[in-house]
Write a protein that holds these residues in place. Structure first.
Motif, PDB file in Angstrom:
ATOM      1  N   ALA A  43       0.825  -1.214   0.000  1.00 37.07           N
ATOM      2  CA  ALA A  43       0.000   0.000   0.000  1.00 37.07           C
ATOM      3  C   ALA A  43       0.857   1.261   0.000  1.00 37.07           C
ATOM      4  O   ALA A  43       0.517   2.253  -0.651  1.00 37.07           O
ATOM      5  N   ILE A  44       1.980   1.227   0.698  1.00 39.46           N
ATOM      6  CA  ILE A  44       2.825   2.415   0.828  1.00 39.46           C
ATOM      7  C   ILE A  44       3.475   2.833  -0.492  1.00 39.46           C
ATOM      8  O   ILE A  44       3.777   4.008  -0.700  1.00 39.46           O
ATOM      9  N   ASN A  45       3.688   1.878  -1.410  1.00 33.77           N
ATOM     10  CA  ASN A  45       4.388   2.236  -2.644  1.00 33.77           C
ATOM     11  C   ASN A  45       3.584   1.979  -3.920  1.00 33.77           C
ATOM     12  O   ASN A  45       4.099   2.144  -5.020  1.00 33.77           O
ATOM     13  N   ILE A  46       2.338   1.593  -3.787  1.00 32.57           N
ATOM     14  CA  ILE A  46       1.539   1.251  -4.969  1.00 32.57           C
ATOM     15  C   ILE A  46       1.463   2.409  -5.956  1.00 32.57           C
ATOM     16  O   ILE A  46       1.472   2.210  -7.168  1.00 32.57           O
ATOM     17  N   GLY A  47       1.463   3.632  -5.458  1.00 26.91           N
ATOM     18  CA  GLY A  47       1.425   4.795  -6.335  1.00 26.91           C
ATOM     19  C   GLY A  47       2.713   5.001  -7.114  1.00 26.91           C
ATOM     20  O   GLY A  47       2.721   5.665  -8.161  1.00 26.91           O
ATOM     21  N   ASP A  48       3.820   4.449  -6.614  1.00 25.70           N
ATOM     22  CA  ASP A  48       5.121   4.578  -7.283  1.00 25.70           C
ATOM     23  C   ASP A  48       5.337   3.558  -8.397  1.00 25.70           C
ATOM     24  O   ASP A  48       6.247   3.726  -9.206  1.00 25.70           O
ATOM     25  N   ILE A  49       4.543   2.500  -8.434  1.00 21.29           N
ATOM     26  CA  ILE A  49       4.804   1.388  -9.352  1.00 21.29           C
ATOM     27  C   ILE A  49       4.895   1.833 -10.819  1.00 21.29           C
ATOM     28  O   ILE A  49       5.860   1.472 -11.500  1.00 21.29           O
ATOM     29  N   PRO A  50       3.965   2.643 -11.334  1.00 16.90           N
ATOM     30  CA  PRO A  50       4.114   3.068 -12.736  1.00 16.90           C
ATOM     31  C   PRO A  50       5.391   3.888 -12.972  1.00 16.90           C
ATOM     32  O   PRO A  50       6.063   3.700 -13.994  1.00 16.90           O
ATOM     33  N   LYS A  51       5.735   4.735 -12.040  1.00 21.07           N
ATOM     34  CA  LYS A  51       6.944   5.552 -12.174  1.00 21.07           C
ATOM     35  C   LYS A  51       8.200   4.685 -12.095  1.00 21.07           C
ATOM     36  O   LYS A  51       9.155   4.886 -12.848  1.00 21.07           O
ATOM     37  N   ILE A  52       8.197   3.693 -11.189  1.00 18.32           N
ATOM     38  CA  ILE A  52       9.321   2.754 -11.087  1.00 18.32           C
ATOM     39  C   ILE A  52       9.478   2.025 -12.427  1.00 18.32           C
ATOM     40  O   ILE A  52      10.578   1.911 -12.957  1.00 18.32           O
ATOM     41  N   TYR A  53       8.370   1.526 -12.958  1.00 23.18           N
ATOM     42  CA  TYR A  53       8.397   0.792 -14.220  1.00 23.18           C
ATOM     43  C   TYR A  53       9.003   1.649 -15.338  1.00 23.18           C
ATOM     44  O   TYR A  53       9.879   1.188 -16.084  1.00 23.18           O
ATOM     45  N   ARG A  54       8.533   2.887 -15.458  1.00 27.55           N
ATOM     46  CA  ARG A  54       9.040   3.769 -16.515  1.00 27.55           C
ATOM     47  C   ARG A  54      10.540   4.024 -16.352  1.00 27.55           C
ATOM     48  O   ARG A  54      11.296   4.007 -17.328  1.00 27.55           O
ATOM     49  N   GLU A  55      10.976   4.234 -15.113  1.00 22.27           N
ATOM     50  CA  GLU A  55      12.394   4.512 -14.878  1.00 22.27           C
ATOM     51  C   GLU A  55      13.255   3.293 -15.180  1.00 22.27           C
ATOM     52  O   GLU A  55      14.306   3.402 -15.805  1.00 22.27           O
ATOM     53  N   LEU A  56      12.813   2.116 -14.758  1.00 23.81           N
ATOM     54  CA  LEU A  56      13.580   0.894 -15.029  1.00 23.81           C
ATOM     55  C   LEU A  56      13.641   0.604 -16.525  1.00 23.81           C
ATOM     56  O   LEU A  56      14.669   0.171 -17.038  1.00 23.81           O
ATOM     57  N   LYS A  57      12.559   0.857 -17.214  1.00 29.61           N
ATOM     58  CA  LYS A  57      12.539   0.676 -18.667  1.00 29.61           C
ATOM     59  C   LYS A  57      13.516   1.658 -19.319  1.00 29.61           C
ATOM     60  O   LYS A  57      14.268   1.287 -20.228  1.00 29.61           O
ATOM     61  N   HIS A  58      13.527   2.887 -18.848  1.00 28.72           N
ATOM     62  CA  HIS A  58      14.435   3.915 -19.377  1.00 28.72           C
ATOM     63  C   HIS A  58      15.893   3.523 -19.170  1.00 28.72           C
ATOM     64  O   HIS A  58      16.719   3.696 -20.059  1.00 28.72           O
ATOM     65  N   ILE A  59      16.204   2.979 -17.995  1.00 27.06           N
ATOM     66  CA  ILE A  59      17.576   2.564 -17.672  1.00 27.06           C
ATOM     67  C   ILE A  59      17.979   1.344 -18.505  1.00 27.06           C
ATOM     68  O   ILE A  59      19.140   1.170 -18.833  1.00 27.06           O
TER      69      ILE A  59
END
Length: 83
Positions: A63-79
């Motif tokens: 619950a604490i990081n569910i809002g970050d998941i799309p941003k994490i995904y985009r950043e990891l894809k970018h890297i």
């Protein structure tokens, strides 16, 4: 801590081709993994990729990081993270 000196040591072992790292978000990472800093984890991932290691990232989805998941995904894809 993963830095260039550490990576240079890893390169001496050709069997090590893949590195798994836990990254659980941005500010939420610091809360979930006390003593860890998401910026250092991010920088380590970038450095490993620059040194041509395969990188696998594990993320706890809570619950604490569910809002970050799309941003994490985009950043990891970018890297260019492998998994």
């Amino acid at each position: 801590m993963i830095n260039q000196k550490f990576i240079n040591k890893l390169k001496k072992y050709p069997q090590v081709q893949e590195v798994k790292i836990s990254w659980d978000g941005f500010q939420s990472h610091n809360v979930l993994r006390v003593g860890s800093d998401w910026c250092q984890v991010h920088d380590a991932i970038v450095l490993l990729k620059k040194n041509r290691f395969k990188v696998v990232v594990n993320t706890q989805v809570l619950a604490i990081n569910i809002g970050d998941i799309p941003k994490i995904y985009r950043e990891l894809k970018h890297i260019g993270v492998d998994r």
